[in-house]
Design an enzyme around this catalytic site. Structure first.
Site, PDB file in Angstrom:
ATOM      1  N   HIS A  48     -15.649  17.421 -14.861  1.00  0.00           N
ATOM      2  CA  HIS A  48     -14.792  16.321 -15.297  1.00  0.00           C
ATOM      3  C   HIS A  48     -13.326  16.790 -15.354  1.00  0.00           C
ATOM      4  O   HIS A  48     -12.555  16.338 -16.204  1.00  0.00           O
ATOM      5  CB  HIS A  48     -15.253  15.826 -16.679  1.00  0.00           C
ATOM      6  CG  HIS A  48     -15.238  14.330 -16.842  1.00  0.00           C
ATOM      7  ND1 HIS A  48     -16.364  13.576 -17.012  1.00  0.00           N
ATOM      8  CD2 HIS A  48     -14.211  13.446 -16.876  1.00  0.00           C
ATOM      9  CE1 HIS A  48     -16.041  12.305 -17.157  1.00  0.00           C
ATOM     10  NE2 HIS A  48     -14.732  12.190 -17.072  1.00  0.00           N
TER      11      HIS A  48
ATOM     12  N   LYS B  86     -23.089  13.148 -11.380  1.00  0.00           N
ATOM     13  CA  LYS B  86     -21.804  13.839 -11.525  1.00  0.00           C
ATOM     14  C   LYS B  86     -21.790  14.532 -12.883  1.00  0.00           C
ATOM     15  O   LYS B  86     -21.941  13.874 -13.910  1.00  0.00           O
ATOM     16  CB  LYS B  86     -20.658  12.829 -11.443  1.00  0.00           C
ATOM     17  CG  LYS B  86     -19.269  13.395 -11.686  1.00  0.00           C
ATOM     18  CD  LYS B  86     -18.208  12.328 -11.405  1.00  0.00           C
ATOM     19  CE  LYS B  86     -16.798  12.873 -11.470  1.00  0.00           C
ATOM     20  NZ  LYS B  86     -16.258  12.960 -12.817  1.00  0.00           N
TER      21      LYS B  86
ATOM     22  N   TYR C 179     -21.292   4.869 -15.802  1.00  0.00           N
ATOM     23  CA  TYR C 179     -21.820   5.462 -17.028  1.00  0.00           C
ATOM     24  C   TYR C 179     -22.994   4.578 -17.411  1.00  0.00           C
ATOM     25  O   TYR C 179     -22.784   3.383 -17.688  1.00  0.00           O
ATOM     26  CB  TYR C 179     -20.790   5.427 -18.163  1.00  0.00           C
ATOM     27  CG  TYR C 179     -19.592   6.349 -17.990  1.00  0.00           C
ATOM     28  CD1 TYR C 179     -19.738   7.727 -18.130  1.00  0.00           C
ATOM     29  CD2 TYR C 179     -18.324   5.846 -17.733  1.00  0.00           C
ATOM     30  CE1 TYR C 179     -18.647   8.573 -18.007  1.00  0.00           C
ATOM     31  CE2 TYR C 179     -17.224   6.688 -17.606  1.00  0.00           C
ATOM     32  CZ  TYR C 179     -17.397   8.059 -17.745  1.00  0.00           C
ATOM     33  OH  TYR C 179     -16.307   8.893 -17.621  1.00  0.00           O
TER      34      TYR C 179
ATOM     35  N   THR D 297     -22.199   9.454 -13.905  1.00  0.00           N
ATOM     36  CA  THR D 297     -21.582  10.546 -14.664  1.00  0.00           C
ATOM     37  C   THR D 297     -22.451  10.867 -15.874  1.00  0.00           C
ATOM     38  O   THR D 297     -22.701  10.002 -16.710  1.00  0.00           O
ATOM     39  CB  THR D 297     -20.150  10.157 -15.089  1.00  0.00           C
ATOM     40  OG1 THR D 297     -19.417   9.823 -13.901  1.00  0.00           O
ATOM     41  CG2 THR D 297     -19.453  11.294 -15.817  1.00  0.00           C
TER      42      THR D 297
ATOM     43  N   SER E  77     -13.896   4.082 -10.236  1.00  0.00           N
ATOM     44  CA  SER E  77     -14.325   4.338 -11.613  1.00  0.00           C
ATOM     45  C   SER E  77     -14.859   3.050 -12.229  1.00  0.00           C
ATOM     46  O   SER E  77     -14.314   1.975 -11.994  1.00  0.00           O
ATOM     47  CB  SER E  77     -13.134   4.845 -12.435  1.00  0.00           C
ATOM     48  OG  SER E  77     -13.440   4.796 -13.811  1.00  0.00           O
TER      49      SER E  77
HETATM   50  C1  LIG Z   1      -6.911  10.508 -15.516  1.00  0.00           C
HETATM   51  C2  LIG Z   1      -8.345  10.813 -15.225  1.00  0.00           C
HETATM   52  C3  LIG Z   1      -9.315   9.844 -15.400  1.00  0.00           C
HETATM   53  C4  LIG Z   1     -10.657  10.122 -15.107  1.00  0.00           C
HETATM   54  N1  LIG Z   1     -11.587   9.125 -15.212  1.00  0.00           N
HETATM   55  C5  LIG Z   1     -12.870   9.374 -14.891  1.00  0.00           C
HETATM   56  C6  LIG Z   1     -13.846   8.335 -14.942  1.00  0.00           C
HETATM   57  O1  LIG Z   1     -13.544   7.191 -15.272  1.00  0.00           O
HETATM   58  N2  LIG Z   1     -15.131   8.660 -14.630  1.00  0.00           N
HETATM   59  C7  LIG Z   1     -15.498   9.921 -14.255  1.00  0.00           C
HETATM   60  O2  LIG Z   1     -16.680  10.165 -13.970  1.00  0.00           O
HETATM   61  N3  LIG Z   1     -14.593  10.914 -14.155  1.00  0.00           N
HETATM   62  C8  LIG Z   1     -13.302  10.675 -14.462  1.00  0.00           C
HETATM   63  N4  LIG Z   1     -12.373  11.678 -14.342  1.00  0.00           N
HETATM   64  C9  LIG Z   1     -12.767  12.990 -13.787  1.00  0.00           C
HETATM   65  C10 LIG Z   1     -12.581  12.995 -12.268  1.00  0.00           C
HETATM   66  O3  LIG Z   1     -13.536  12.170 -11.647  1.00  0.00           O
HETATM   67  C11 LIG Z   1     -12.740  14.394 -11.660  1.00  0.00           C
HETATM   68  O4  LIG Z   1     -13.988  14.919 -11.998  1.00  0.00           O
HETATM   69  C12 LIG Z   1     -11.645  15.394 -12.043  1.00  0.00           C
HETATM   70  O5  LIG Z   1     -10.397  14.755 -12.237  1.00  0.00           O
HETATM   71  C13 LIG Z   1     -11.531  16.446 -10.955  1.00  0.00           C
HETATM   72  O6  LIG Z   1     -10.646  17.442 -11.299  1.00  0.00           O
HETATM   73  P1  LIG Z   1      -9.096  17.475 -10.819  1.00  0.00           P
HETATM   74  O7  LIG Z   1      -8.374  16.438 -11.632  1.00  0.00           O
HETATM   75  O8  LIG Z   1      -8.695  18.851 -11.140  1.00  0.00           O
HETATM   76  O9  LIG Z   1      -9.047  17.163  -9.337  1.00  0.00           O
HETATM   77  C14 LIG Z   1     -11.030  11.415 -14.652  1.00  0.00           C
HETATM   78  C15 LIG Z   1     -10.050  12.386 -14.487  1.00  0.00           C
HETATM   79  C16 LIG Z   1      -8.717  12.109 -14.766  1.00  0.00           C
HETATM   80  C17 LIG Z   1      -7.686  13.185 -14.546  1.00  0.00           C
END
Ligand SMILES: Cc1cc2nc3c(=O)[nH]c(=O)nc-3n(C[C@H](O)[C@H](O)[C@H](O)COP(=O)(O)O)c2cc1C
Length: 379
Positions: A253, A229, A135, A161, A105
Site C-alpha cells: 500500500h 492486493k 474493499y 485490497t 479505486s
Molecule cells: C494518495 C493515495 C491513495 C491511495 N488509495 C488507494 C486506494 O483507494 N485503494 C488501494 O488499494 N490502494 C490505494 N493506494 C495505494 C496504491 O494503490 C499503491 O499500492 C501505492 O501507492 C504504490 O506505491 P507508490 O505510491 O510508491 O507507487 C493509495 C496510495 C496513495 C499514495
C-alpha cells in the site's frame, strides 16, 4: 519541464495545498516502509548483455486475456479530484492513450461508469484496459452491487485490497486534521447502492472481520479475474492460489498500512516462489524509473504499478501531466531494454539483476549485518 518522475512531485508541490501533498506523500507511522520501497530498487543492480543485435523493443503485455502496450499499471489511488478538477476522467484518458492498465479505486471521485466512458472515448472507441479495486464490505449485498457496477462499466478484472482491516495510521493526516473530503467531493461509486437510498453516500467500511470465506464468496459471485492486493506472506500467497485467485498485486500500500513491513521488491522472489508460476504477480511500491520496472520484470513480475507518481503528475498537469508521466516511463523503459540488450520484456531475465556483494549500498538500507533477501551482504 519534467525530466524525471521526481520532477512531477516538485512541480506538484508548488501548486498543491500542503495538506493534500502530505496526504499523497505520507505513509503509516514512521514511514520506514515508504522509504524502503524506493531504496530497494536503488540497491538492486542491472547486469546488461551486449552485442545482441536488436533494434526494436516490444513493451506489450498480455494479462488475463487483455493486452496493454506498457507494463506499467496505474495502481488504485483515491480522490483524484482533490488535485485536479477533472479527477479520474483525466487520469483515465491519459492511461487509455498510453495503452496502460488503470485500476480504478473504489474511492474514486468520479463514478466508474463515467471513467470507463472517458477511457473508451480516448482509446478510439475500443475497450480500454480498466480494472476495479474493491474493499470487500461487511454488507455483502453492497459489495455485490459494487461488483455489478464495475462489471457493467466494462472493468475486466477486480483487485481486492486485503491489507486494510483497519485504516493505516497516516500521522501526517492526523497532524493536519485531514479526515474528510472537502465539500462537493464524494466517493461516487458509493452513491445509491441500494434501492430506496436515493442520494445516499455510503462510507467505505474497513472490515477487520474479513477472512478467506469472503474470497471464496467473491470467487463464486463473479466470473471476472480476481487479484488480491496486499498479500505479503508467502503462506497467504499459497492460500490465495488455493482459493482460486487469478493473480496477485504484491503491494504494501505504498507503506501506508503497516509500517516496517519489507519493501515489496525484496519480497518478490519469495512470493513468486510461493505461487510457482500458477498465477501472474504484479508489484507496486517505490517504482519511479524505467530501470525499476525492468528490475521487477527481470525478477519475474508481469508488470509494475505506480501510485504516488500518478497523483503528482495529475496535480501538476492534469491529463497532459499523466500522459507525459507515462511517456517518460515508456522512454526510460525502452532505453533500459536497449542498454540491456533486450528486444522485449521476455528478454528481461533474473540473470540481469544482482545485489551488490561489497561496499556501501546506495541510499538508506537495512541495519549493518541485516539479512539480505537476494543473497548479498551489505556492508
Ligand atoms: C494518495 C493515495 C491513495 C491511495 N488509495 C488507494 C486506494 O483507494 N485503494 C488501494 O488499494 N490502494 C490505494 N493506494 C495505494 C496504491 O494503490 C499503491 O499500492 C501505492 O501507492 C504504490 O506505491 P507508490 O505510491 O510508491 O507507487 C493509495 C496510495 C496513495 C499514495
Amino acid at each position: 519541464m519534467q525530466y524525471t518522475v521526481h520532477d512531477f512531485e516538485t512541480a506538484a508541490r508548488a501548486k498543491l495545498d500542503p495538506v493534500y501533498a502530505d496526504f499523497i506523500a505520507g505513509g503509516a507511522r514512521d514511514e520506514i516502509t515508504v522509504r524502503a520501497n524506493e531504496a530497494a530498487f536503488g540497491r538492486l543492480q542491472l547486469m546488461p548483455r551486449v552485442l545482441r543485435g536488436s533494434t526494436e523493443r516490444d513493451l506489450d503485455i498480455d494479462l488475463f486475456g487483455g493486452r496493454a502496450s506498457l507494463p506499467v499499471l496505474l495502481s488504485p489511488t483515491a480522490f483524484h479530484k482533490l488535485v485536479d478538477p477533472e479527477g479520474e476522467l483525466a487520469t483515465a484518458r491519459a492511461a487509455a492513450a498510453a495503452g496502460a492498465i488503470m485500476i480504478v479505486s473504489m474511492a474514486s471521485t468520479v463514478a466508474v461508469g463515467e471513467i470507463a466512458d472517458a477511457a473508451r472515448a480516448a482509446a478510439g472507441g475500443q475497450a480500454p484496459p480498466l480494472w476495479f479495486q474493491l474493499y470487500i464490505q461487511p454488507d455483502l449485498e453492497i459489495t455485490e452491487a459494487l461488483v455489478r457496477r464495475a462489471t457493467a462499466a466494462g472493468c475486466s478484472a477486480l483487485v481486492v485490497t486485503v491489507d486494510s482491516p483497519v485504516l493505516g495510521a497516516g500521522e501526517r493526516n492526523r497532524r493536519n486534521g485531514f479526515h474528510d473530503l472537502p465539500p462537493g467531493l464524494r466517493c461516487e461509486n458509493l452513491v445509491d447502492l441500494r434501492d430506496g437510498e436515493r442520494g445516499h453516500v455510503r462510507q467505505i467500511a474497513m472490515s477487520p472481520e474479513l477472512n478467506w470465506d469472503h474470497v471464496d464468496w467473491l470467487r463464486r459471485t463473479t466470473s471476472l479475474p480476481i487479484l488480491l492486493k496486499g498479500v505479503l506472506h508467502p503462506e497467504d500467497a499459497r492460500l490465495a492460489v488455493r482459493y482460486g485467485v487469478d493473480g496477485l498485486l504484491l503491494s504494501n500500500h505504498g507503506g501506508r498500512q503497516l509500517d516496517t513491513v519489507p519493501a515489496t521488491l525484496e519480497l518478490l522472489p519469495e512470493i513468486l516462489a510461493a505461487v510457482a508460476g500458477r498465477v501472474p504477480v504484479v508489484v507496486d511500491g517505490g517504482v519511479r524509473r524505467g530501470t525499476d520496472v525492468a528490475k521487477a520484470i527481470a525478477l519475474g513480475a508481469s508488470a509494475a504499478g505506480i501510485g504516488r507518481p500518478v497523483m503528482w503528475a495529475l496535480a501538476e498537469g492534469g491529463e497532459k501531466g499523466v500522459r507525459r508521466l507515462l511517456e517518460l516511463l515508456r522512454d526510460e523503459l525502452d532505453d533500459t531494454l536497449a542498454l540491456c540488450g533486450a528486444s522485449g520484456l521476455r528478454d528481461l531475465t533474473p540473470d540481469l539483476v544482482r545485489v551488490p556483494t561489497w561496499g556501501p549500498a546506495p541510499g538508506p538500507v537495512a541495519a549493518p549485518g541485516a539479512d539480505n533477501r537476494f543473497g548479498g551482504v551489505i556492508a
